[in-house]
Scaffold this motif. Structure first.
Motif, PDB file in Angstrom:
ATOM      1  N   MET A   1       0.817  -1.183   0.000  1.00  0.00           N
ATOM      2  CA  MET A   1       0.000   0.000   0.000  1.00  0.00           C
ATOM      3  C   MET A   1       0.866   1.255   0.000  1.00  0.00           C
ATOM      4  SD  MET A   1      -2.974   1.211  -0.116  1.00  0.00           S
ATOM      5  CE  MET A   1      -3.741  -0.367   0.004  1.00  0.00           C
ATOM      6  N   GLN A   2       1.932   1.233   0.776  1.00  0.00           N
ATOM      7  CA  GLN A   2       2.836   2.377   0.839  1.00  0.00           C
ATOM      8  C   GLN A   2       3.418   2.689  -0.538  1.00  0.00           C
ATOM      9  OE1 GLN A   2       5.794   1.941   3.863  1.00  0.00           O
ATOM     10  NE2 GLN A   2       6.789   3.862   3.394  1.00  0.00           N
ATOM     11  N   GLN A   3       3.758   1.663  -1.284  1.00  0.00           N
ATOM     12  CA  GLN A   3       4.309   1.857  -2.622  1.00  0.00           C
ATOM     13  C   GLN A   3       3.268   2.433  -3.577  1.00  0.00           C
ATOM     14  OE1 GLN A   3       5.612  -2.084  -3.432  1.00  0.00           O
ATOM     15  NE2 GLN A   3       7.598  -1.816  -2.434  1.00  0.00           N
ATOM     16  N   LEU A   4       2.026   2.010  -3.441  1.00  0.00           N
ATOM     17  CA  LEU A   4       0.945   2.536  -4.278  1.00  0.00           C
ATOM     18  C   LEU A   4       0.755   4.027  -4.037  1.00  0.00           C
ATOM     19  CD1 LEU A   4      -1.514   2.229  -6.188  1.00  0.00           C
ATOM     20  CD2 LEU A   4      -2.846   1.637  -4.151  1.00  0.00           C
ATOM     21  N   ILE A   5       0.683   4.427  -2.779  1.00  0.00           N
ATOM     22  CA  ILE A   5       0.501   5.840  -2.445  1.00  0.00           C
ATOM     23  C   ILE A   5       1.696   6.654  -2.923  1.00  0.00           C
ATOM     24  CG2 ILE A   5       0.295   7.490  -0.541  1.00  0.00           C
ATOM     25  CD1 ILE A   5      -1.241   5.273   0.973  1.00  0.00           C
TER      26      ILE A   5
END
Length: 75
Positions: A1-5
């Protein structure tokens, strides 16, 4: 999720090196704190907060499969 954001925010800003996304685990939620350069803050928030809201919506939709609540804060 961190990479997506991080990917979404870096796609918007002009100073990609200044973008950082920190993940904080709480009891019932995962909080992502996003930091960008001062000159890019308006681009991330958008007119009337529409871009920030769109990023929140995408992040919440992606996390729904993992049963994780997400709060998105732009600083």
């Amino acid at each position: 999720m961190q990479q997506l954001i991080e990917f979404m925010v870096k796609s918007i800003v002009s100073d990609k090196d200044a973008v950082s996304v920190n993940e904080v685990q709480e009891e019932r939620a995962t909080i992502y704190n996003v930091t960008v350069a001062q000159s890019d803050i308006g681009a991330v928030i958008g007119k009337g907060g529409k871009i920030a809201e769109a990023i929140r919506t995408i992040a919440k939709s992606a996390s729904h499969k993992r049963f994780v609540r997400i709060k998105f804060d732009a600083k």
